[in-house]
Motif scaffolding. Sequence first.
Motif, mmCIF file in Angstrom:
data_model
loop_
_atom_site.group_PDB
_atom_site.id
_atom_site.type_symbol
_atom_site.label_atom_id
_atom_site.label_comp_id
_atom_site.label_asym_id
_atom_site.label_seq_id
_atom_site.Cartn_x
_atom_site.Cartn_y
_atom_site.Cartn_z
ATOM 1 N N TYR A 158 11.978 5.597 0.242
ATOM 2 C CA TYR A 158 10.831 5.400 1.113
ATOM 3 C C TYR A 158 11.143 5.712 2.574
ATOM 4 C CZ TYR A 158 8.261 3.124 -2.668
ATOM 5 O OH TYR A 158 7.599 2.856 -3.841
ATOM 6 N N CYS A 159 12.388 5.477 2.984
ATOM 7 C CA CYS A 159 12.770 5.741 4.367
ATOM 8 C C CYS A 159 14.291 5.767 4.446
ATOM 9 C CB CYS A 159 12.201 4.689 5.327
ATOM 10 S SG CYS A 159 12.804 3.013 5.012
ATOM 11 N N ARG A 219 -3.178 5.515 3.988
ATOM 12 C CA ARG A 219 -3.054 5.376 2.543
ATOM 13 C C ARG A 219 -4.350 4.745 2.024
ATOM 14 N NH1 ARG A 219 0.694 8.145 3.232
ATOM 15 N NH2 ARG A 219 2.901 7.835 2.717
ATOM 16 N N ARG A 268 0.823 -1.211 0.000
ATOM 17 C CA ARG A 268 0.000 0.000 0.000
ATOM 18 C C ARG A 268 0.859 1.263 0.000
ATOM 19 N NH1 ARG A 268 -5.371 0.101 -1.489
ATOM 20 N NH2 ARG A 268 -5.655 -2.126 -1.835
ATOM 21 N N HIS A 269 2.069 1.172 0.524
ATOM 22 C CA HIS A 269 2.992 2.310 0.480
ATOM 23 C C HIS A 269 3.558 2.524 -0.926
ATOM 24 C CE1 HIS A 269 3.256 3.762 4.577
ATOM 25 N NE2 HIS A 269 3.413 2.547 5.048
ATOM 26 N N VAL A 302 6.831 2.962 6.890
ATOM 27 C CA VAL A 302 7.613 2.044 6.068
ATOM 28 C C VAL A 302 8.685 1.324 6.880
ATOM 29 C CG1 VAL A 302 9.249 1.905 4.153
ATOM 30 C CG2 VAL A 302 7.174 3.273 3.916
#
Length: 329
Positions: A175-176, A138, A93-94, A146
């Motif tokens: 993402y992170c 989200r 979903r991310h 994440v």
Amino acid sequence: MTDNTPLSPQPLHRLADTSLPVLTTAELRRHGVQPAVAHRRCRPGGPWQMPLPGVFVLHHGPLTGAETLHAVLRYTGGPFGDAVITGLAALERHGFTAVPPANALDRVDVLVPQVRRLRSVGIARIVRTRHMPEPVRRGGFPLAPVARALADAVGRLSGDVPVRRLLTEAVRGGYCEPHEVLRELSRIRPAGQPQVVAAVETLLSESRALAEESLLAAVRHGGLPAPCWNVGLWLPDGPFLCAVDAYWPERAVAVRIEGGPPRQRGQAVAEPGTALRRRQTLAGLGITLVRPTPRELRCSPGAQADAIRAALRAAADRPPATYVVVLPR
């Protein structure tokens, strides 16, 4: 009439046409559908199905990814309760491309507070924890951040190839930050697990490689002269000074990416005091040290190129630096 009696119950065929055909026993009752009726419609060949206890999907056939997540959340007490989707389902979903949708997973991991007494069943894998994260929304779903979702996923994956693929996408996709994942891994997973060891090594190597690529791009796109890349500095017939990512011998300007992982596998991360002594030693020799972080190189490469350019220009106006030996590392 009781408080549970609906004022205007919907016909069953209209319920199935709703945008979200995933309802609990209590929700169906509010629509005038008694539990016995709902269970009869879930018999073999019936129009409904019950993927989890007390959760009904008002159609037959495979569930979509969104319906799967809604079913899991309703099993845990509702989409606006204290449950948070984590692991592979959260990563998909991310936006991770290396993860299949929720309806293709064997299990969907969902975090609940330690005091909850839910049990894992069917597609819902309950993960009780004392460290509930602040959820990220989200598409209306409460997801673990994440870094936490990665840490929860790593311990359940078999083999280091899936782990490496996920962590590589996390770092290179922005993402992170690697240190965020390392922090979550150290908090919720024993450090000696093979999956954790593989994850740490992958994070360190990917973070280092990405930072070096960002530095190379900043130098090239900034029109700076080519330096000596990835070298060690030594005093003549003397001790080793340090390793740097780029060095311009004519101007005695060095770049060392700070705040990132070790430069050699198994090498310990330098303590803040070590970095200060290194900087002071190089300054005493007349060497200018520019110290961008991986995040700065990724987010503002132009500004880092300007900082290096300014250091090269300033070096022309100062006395010559002490001669040092430059060797590949």
